[in-house]
Design a protein around this motif. Structure first.
Motif, PDB file in Angstrom:
ATOM      1  N   PRO A  65     101.199 121.326 122.987  1.00 41.46           N
ATOM      2  CA  PRO A  65     101.890 122.304 122.732  1.00 41.46           C
ATOM      3  C   PRO A  65     102.169 123.423 123.765  1.00 41.46           C
ATOM      4  N   GLU A  66     103.019 124.137 123.742  1.00 42.72           N
ATOM      5  CA  GLU A  66     103.024 125.516 124.679  1.00 42.72           C
ATOM      6  C   GLU A  66     102.335 126.426 124.269  1.00 42.72           C
ATOM      7  N   PRO A  67     101.505 127.239 125.028  1.00 42.43           N
ATOM      8  CA  PRO A  67     100.631 128.160 124.792  1.00 42.43           C
ATOM      9  C   PRO A  67     101.514 129.503 123.936  1.00 42.43           C
ATOM     10  N   LYS A  68     101.249 129.942 122.778  1.00 47.77           N
ATOM     11  CA  LYS A  68     101.890 131.094 122.250  1.00 47.77           C
ATOM     12  C   LYS A  68     101.793 132.352 122.878  1.00 47.77           C
ATOM     13  N   GLY A  69     102.960 133.286 122.861  1.00 52.31           N
ATOM     14  CA  GLY A  69     102.761 134.780 123.270  1.00 52.31           C
ATOM     15  C   GLY A  69     102.679 134.897 124.834  1.00 52.31           C
ATOM     16  N   LEU A  70     103.072 133.778 125.495  1.00 50.39           N
ATOM     17  CA  LEU A  70     102.929 133.950 127.022  1.00 50.39           C
ATOM     18  C   LEU A  70     103.696 135.132 127.541  1.00 50.39           C
ATOM     19  N   GLY A  71     103.215 135.991 128.330  1.00 52.43           N
ATOM     20  CA  GLY A  71     103.636 137.070 129.033  1.00 52.43           C
ATOM     21  C   GLY A  71     103.754 138.278 128.022  1.00 52.43           C
ATOM     22  N   THR A  72     103.143 138.110 126.877  1.00 47.17           N
ATOM     23  CA  THR A  72     102.989 139.379 126.110  1.00 47.17           C
ATOM     24  C   THR A  72     101.568 139.785 125.844  1.00 47.17           C
ATOM     25  N   PRO A  73     101.238 140.923 125.376  1.00 47.52           N
ATOM     26  CA  PRO A  73      99.930 141.179 124.937  1.00 47.52           C
ATOM     27  C   PRO A  73      99.378 140.340 124.009  1.00 47.52           C
ATOM     28  N   TYR A  74      99.926 139.631 123.262  1.00 46.53           N
ATOM     29  CA  TYR A  74      99.675 139.037 122.057  1.00 46.53           C
ATOM     30  C   TYR A  74      99.538 137.606 122.502  1.00 46.53           C
ATOM     31  N   VAL A  75      99.166 137.092 123.733  1.00 42.20           N
ATOM     32  CA  VAL A  75      98.977 135.790 124.296  1.00 42.20           C
ATOM     33  C   VAL A  75      97.910 135.080 123.501  1.00 42.20           C
ATOM     34  N   GLU A  76      98.104 133.923 123.617  1.00 43.58           N
ATOM     35  CA  GLU A  76      96.958 132.949 122.819  1.00 43.58           C
ATOM     36  C   GLU A  76      95.387 133.046 123.543  1.00 43.58           C
ATOM     37  N   SER A  77      94.535 132.860 122.643  1.00 40.88           N
ATOM     38  CA  SER A  77      93.273 132.609 123.353  1.00 40.88           C
ATOM     39  C   SER A  77      92.884 131.274 123.787  1.00 40.88           C
ATOM     40  N   LEU A  78      92.034 131.028 124.696  1.00 34.57           N
ATOM     41  CA  LEU A  78      91.761 129.530 125.244  1.00 34.57           C
ATOM     42  C   LEU A  78      91.238 128.741 124.297  1.00 34.57           C
ATOM     43  N   THR A  79      90.307 129.165 123.280  1.00 36.69           N
ATOM     44  CA  THR A  79      89.476 128.335 122.354  1.00 36.69           C
ATOM     45  C   THR A  79      90.590 128.075 121.178  1.00 36.69           C
ATOM     46  N   GLY A  80      91.649 128.977 120.897  1.00 36.40           N
ATOM     47  CA  GLY A  80      92.627 128.804 119.911  1.00 36.40           C
ATOM     48  C   GLY A  80      93.581 127.699 120.418  1.00 36.40           C
ATOM     49  N   TYR A  81      93.940 127.744 121.684  1.00 38.56           N
ATOM     50  CA  TYR A  81      94.742 126.894 122.332  1.00 38.56           C
ATOM     51  C   TYR A  81      94.136 125.424 122.048  1.00 38.56           C
ATOM     52  N   GLU A 100      95.502 132.110 117.390  1.00 37.70           N
ATOM     53  CA  GLU A 100      94.638 133.064 117.765  1.00 37.70           C
ATOM     54  C   GLU A 100      95.114 133.836 118.833  1.00 37.70           C
ATOM     55  N   ARG A 101      94.845 135.309 118.844  1.00 42.38           N
ATOM     56  CA  ARG A 101      95.313 136.133 119.783  1.00 42.38           C
ATOM     57  C   ARG A 101      94.160 136.080 120.701  1.00 42.38           C
ATOM     58  N   LYS A 102      94.239 136.348 122.113  1.00 43.12           N
ATOM     59  CA  LYS A 102      93.322 136.284 123.099  1.00 43.12           C
ATOM     60  C   LYS A 102      92.573 137.755 123.045  1.00 43.12           C
ATOM     61  N   LEU A 103      93.551 138.853 122.883  1.00 46.39           N
ATOM     62  CA  LEU A 103      93.008 140.085 122.410  1.00 46.39           C
ATOM     63  C   LEU A 103      91.927 140.361 121.588  1.00 46.39           C
ATOM     64  N   TRP A 104      91.792 139.401 120.482  1.00 46.61           N
ATOM     65  CA  TRP A 104      90.843 139.624 119.561  1.00 46.61           C
ATOM     66  C   TRP A 104      89.532 139.477 119.961  1.00 46.61           C
ATOM     67  N   ASN A 105      89.541 138.716 121.152  1.00 45.04           N
ATOM     68  CA  ASN A 105      88.096 138.366 121.784  1.00 45.04           C
ATOM     69  C   ASN A 105      87.465 139.415 122.578  1.00 45.04           C
ATOM     70  N   LEU A 106      88.440 140.300 122.758  1.00 41.96           N
ATOM     71  CA  LEU A 106      88.143 141.306 124.035  1.00 41.96           C
ATOM     72  C   LEU A 106      86.879 142.414 123.108  1.00 41.96           C
ATOM     73  N   SER A 107      85.662 142.523 123.910  1.00 41.78           N
ATOM     74  CA  SER A 107      84.626 143.096 123.277  1.00 41.78           C
ATOM     75  C   SER A 107      85.024 144.468 122.747  1.00 41.78           C
ATOM     76  N   VAL A 108      85.823 145.101 123.392  1.00 40.22           N
ATOM     77  CA  VAL A 108      86.154 146.448 123.001  1.00 40.22           C
ATOM     78  C   VAL A 108      87.253 146.643 121.904  1.00 40.22           C
ATOM     79  N   VAL A 109      87.848 145.640 121.535  1.00 40.56           N
ATOM     80  CA  VAL A 109      88.810 145.389 120.551  1.00 40.56           C
ATOM     81  C   VAL A 109      88.190 145.252 119.294  1.00 40.56           C
ATOM     82  N   ASP A 110      88.527 146.060 118.292  1.00 41.44           N
ATOM     83  CA  ASP A 110      87.749 145.544 117.009  1.00 41.44           C
ATOM     84  C   ASP A 110      88.921 145.961 115.859  1.00 41.44           C
TER      85      ASP A 110
END
Ligand SMILES: [Zn+2]
Ligand SMILES: [Zn+2]
Length: 297
Positions: free
Chosen positions: A8-24, A134-144
């Motif tokens: 499948p194509e990764p979701k959210g490419l080009g946006t802040p809500y791009v998919e995470s690698l483990t989610g992909y 799964e959004r990549k942003l959710w994996n960023l340590s400063v984001v909760d």
């Protein structure tokens, strides 16, 4: 060798809500009716081993390596290369934090959050479990928190109360890998009682993190040269240092920011965000001209 043709194509490419690698990876495994932990063990662990990145003495080998692959270091690079090979896709780099760390000149250590987090509203918006990602942003340590829905990210199943592994055995996205319950619940909105409150800080961090991811995506898509980007970043940091210097109480912090404008000293994302919040200095102002997202060129 393309072992997973038609991935499948990764979701959210080009946006802040791009998919995470483990989610992909989980969605590719789902599409091939394969437990994602099997795909991880068969494809990714050998790649880490080949590159001398495998640590076999961990208590939880899969968790340690899965977390690292979402980051900005050597594991992430190896995971992007390997998944690109086996899926035949050339657009997977932005699913890690490699670009974010490169664009922001941020240290790779400490960039990834410890556990898996998610925004139930984002998943509810996605639709049924087959359409969730799964959004990549959710994996960023400063984001909760989720800036779009103004709620805290969740990290435990509302049914069994357990945290979720980064790589699950055999489960759809948004479903508890331990008890099978749907992870979509309605969390309480974060309502900041005042502009300096903890809830306000969490929402601000979430907004600025999405701006940072968006800037990195834009740079990738627009092909901004590394030189002009770095010049913009240095100018942005110097402007911030000047601003801090003018504010009497922040001189020590100004010196710290000044050192980051050199190339040798990369801040941790935590240190960077802490100072940006203190000065209420948005991420967009760190990239004054060359790299502002949405700019026509
Ligand atoms: Zn959300
Ligand atoms: Zn559960």
């Amino acid at each position: 060798m393309t072992r997973f043709p038609g991935a499948p194509e990764p979701k959210g490419l080009g946006t802040p809500y791009v998919e995470s690698l483990t989610g992909y990876l989980q969605r590719v495994a789902n599409a091939h009716a394969l437990p994602s932990s099997n795909m991880f063990v068969d494809e990714l662990l050998p790649a880490f081993r080949d590159r001398d990145l495998y640590r076999g003495h961990d208590r939880d080998i899969v968790r340690h390596h899965a977390r690292a692959m979402n980051g900005a270091g050597k594991h992430a690079r190896a995971a992007v290369e390997t998944l690109s090979q086996v899926t035949g896709r050339g657009d997977l780099a932005s699913l890690s934090f490699l670009t974010v760390a490169e664009v922001g000149k941020i240290a790779s250590t400490g960039i990834v959050a410890r556990g898996k987090r998610w925004c139930p509203h984002c998943w509810a918006d996605d639709g049924n479990t087959a359409d969730r990602y799964e959004r990549k942003l959710w994996n960023l340590s400063v984001v909760d928190a989720c800036a779009a829905h103004r709620v805290a990210l969740q990290e435990r199943c509302p049914g069994c109360g357990l945290p979720q592994p980064a790589i699950a055995s055999d489960v759809r996205v948004g479903v508890c890998s331990l008890c099978g319950r749907d992870l979509v619940i309605t969390p309480l909105a974060l309502r900041p009682p005042g502009p300096g409150s903890e809830a306000a800080r969490r929402l601000w961090y979430a907004e600025q993190a999405s701006a940072l991811v968006h800037a990195a995506e834009a740079v990738e898509l627009l092909g901004v040269s590394k030189e002009s980007l770095d010049a913009a970043r240095r100018a942005g940091l110097r402007a911030l240092a000047d601003h801090l210097e003018r504010h009497g109480d922040w001189e020590g912090v100004a010196g710290q920011v000044e050192t980051w404008s050199g190339s040798a000293n990369r801040p941790s994302i935590e240190a960077l965000f802490s100072i940006l919040w203190q000065a209420r200095w948005p991420v967009a102002r760190l990239f004054p001209d060359a790299a502002r997202p949405g700019r026509d060129r």
